[in-house]
Design an enzyme around this catalytic site. Sequence first.
Site, PDB file in Angstrom:
ATOM      1  N   SER A 176       0.826  -1.220   0.000  1.00  0.00           N
ATOM      2  CA  SER A 176       0.000   0.000   0.000  1.00  0.00           C
ATOM      3  C   SER A 176       0.856   1.265   0.000  1.00  0.00           C
ATOM      4  O   SER A 176       0.782   2.106   0.899  1.00  0.00           O
ATOM      5  CB  SER A 176      -0.951  -0.024   1.192  1.00  0.00           C
ATOM      6  N   ARG A 191       7.042   6.491  -4.578  1.00  0.00           N
ATOM      7  CA  ARG A 191       7.712   7.039  -3.389  1.00  0.00           C
ATOM      8  C   ARG A 191       7.278   6.236  -2.166  1.00  0.00           C
ATOM      9  O   ARG A 191       6.170   5.735  -2.103  1.00  0.00           O
ATOM     10  CB  ARG A 191       7.371   8.517  -3.184  1.00  0.00           C
ATOM     11  N   ASP A 229      -4.328  -2.137  -0.105  1.00  0.00           N
ATOM     12  CA  ASP A 229      -5.315  -2.607   0.875  1.00  0.00           C
ATOM     13  C   ASP A 229      -6.736  -2.158   0.514  1.00  0.00           C
ATOM     14  O   ASP A 229      -7.703  -2.877   0.774  1.00  0.00           O
ATOM     15  CB  ASP A 229      -4.944  -2.166   2.293  1.00  0.00           C
TER      16      ASP A 229
END
Length: 496
Positions: A176, A191, A229
């Site tokens: 995630s 990132r 998620d």
Amino acid sequence: MASRRGSTSVILPSGQTLPSYTRSSEDDDGLPHATKKKMADHLRKYEALFTLTPQRMRIVVEAFKESLELGLAKHGQVVPMIPTYVFGWPTGQETGSYLAVDLGGTNLRVCLVTLQGDGKFEITQSKYRLTEEQKQEDGQILFDFCAECLKAFIDSNIESGVIEKDQVLPLGFTFSYPCAQERIDHGVLIRWTKGFGSPNTEGHDVVAMFRKSLAKHSVPAEVVALTCDTTGTLIASHYVNPKTRIACIFGTGCNAAYMERAGDIPKIQELGIDPNAEIAINCEWGAFDSFEHENLPRTKYDIIIDETSNKPGEQAFEKLISGRYLGEILRLIICELIDEGVLFLGQNTYKVEIAYSFDTAFLSLMESDPTDELLMIIGIFSHFFALETTLAERQFFRALAKLVARRAARLSACGIAAIVSKMNYLEDGCAVGADGSLYNKYPGFAERIHEGLQDIFGEKGKTIVTYHAEDGSGIGSAIVAAMTKARRDAGLYPTL
């Protein structure tokens, strides 16, 4: 009269330094506490700031809808609307054993999910704590750790007879963190977030890195799907409740996912996907109204939080509604009233003036305090901040917590309403699988979302029902792996 306060400085989590103030016990000693009438006067001011009218909510919904459309039309938009390459809904008849690995912000979770059909499943899982050092180690070392934990988990389940020896199980990988995906078993990390900083990972395909570690440690697992998620929550919730059309996370962060027709996603038209195919979209909607700040009802407290955050201007929606920030909004109001000489006269207030010292869990406790004297609130202020409170102050704090949390829930309803409106779900109604600490633990949060939906849509808003979602990073990830394996076995697997 001598100055009431002395100045010092506090370093925020972002590394920035802000002035802070302390009050000496001699200053203003003996001044009276705020009266009930005075606190009521202040409360009216904050009610005006934090109350969202139905009309204002509808304006937010329209702007939100435009942002969703723009994210589908073009790459690089504020709300990115990421295609996940999870195609279609589960049938509910998926069966078999699948592994799921979830690299979270605090733990690595490994699951064995046995899908039994008819929306039923069994799950066995283990958690492995991640140290702060591991979050900063070289990326390949981090994935080696994931592989070692998975191997230990598989070995123990082989010993207990749950997994057959020499069986290679399909694996769903929940990751995630923002990734650019071109297909479901691929993801280039854009990132790190959640405190990770592992070098040599950003700009790399995390599935390829994980596969390298699995091969190195001879782990009998095959990564077939990478998901987040929220997407996993969408799929798991639909597997159990086929009326589910949207999934949301309302916790430390916030996000939503839903299913979109491929033909209505202009930015992926060149991929040649069947226009009638349905594809799950990871909205990343916490970014709504970032940078421009044209649509959300930000107060000066929200602006302070934004400007002193590690990413000013970004995640504008998330900063108004997520559990990371609600306590800080209330703390800033308290500090303003201290500055104005309204609260805690003659007391040392330095503890409450530390940024992010007021946890959102405190708001939850304050709202759920069942005692006439509001003993829970006495405990919070005395134990954590060494401050004494009057009943009038405690009643004020509870009312303030309610205002801040109610605004968060009503803005959350605006996000749901934007997807409902865009997809025309209102007539037939739909279920919304919702997860996260705010939704699950904050008293009345779900009810306030429902109230907000009715304020936006009128009586028809009752057809949109949120409920506690299924585990997206475990069960959802396994179901996505099952769906992907079925597509590949049927020759429908994209070869991009």
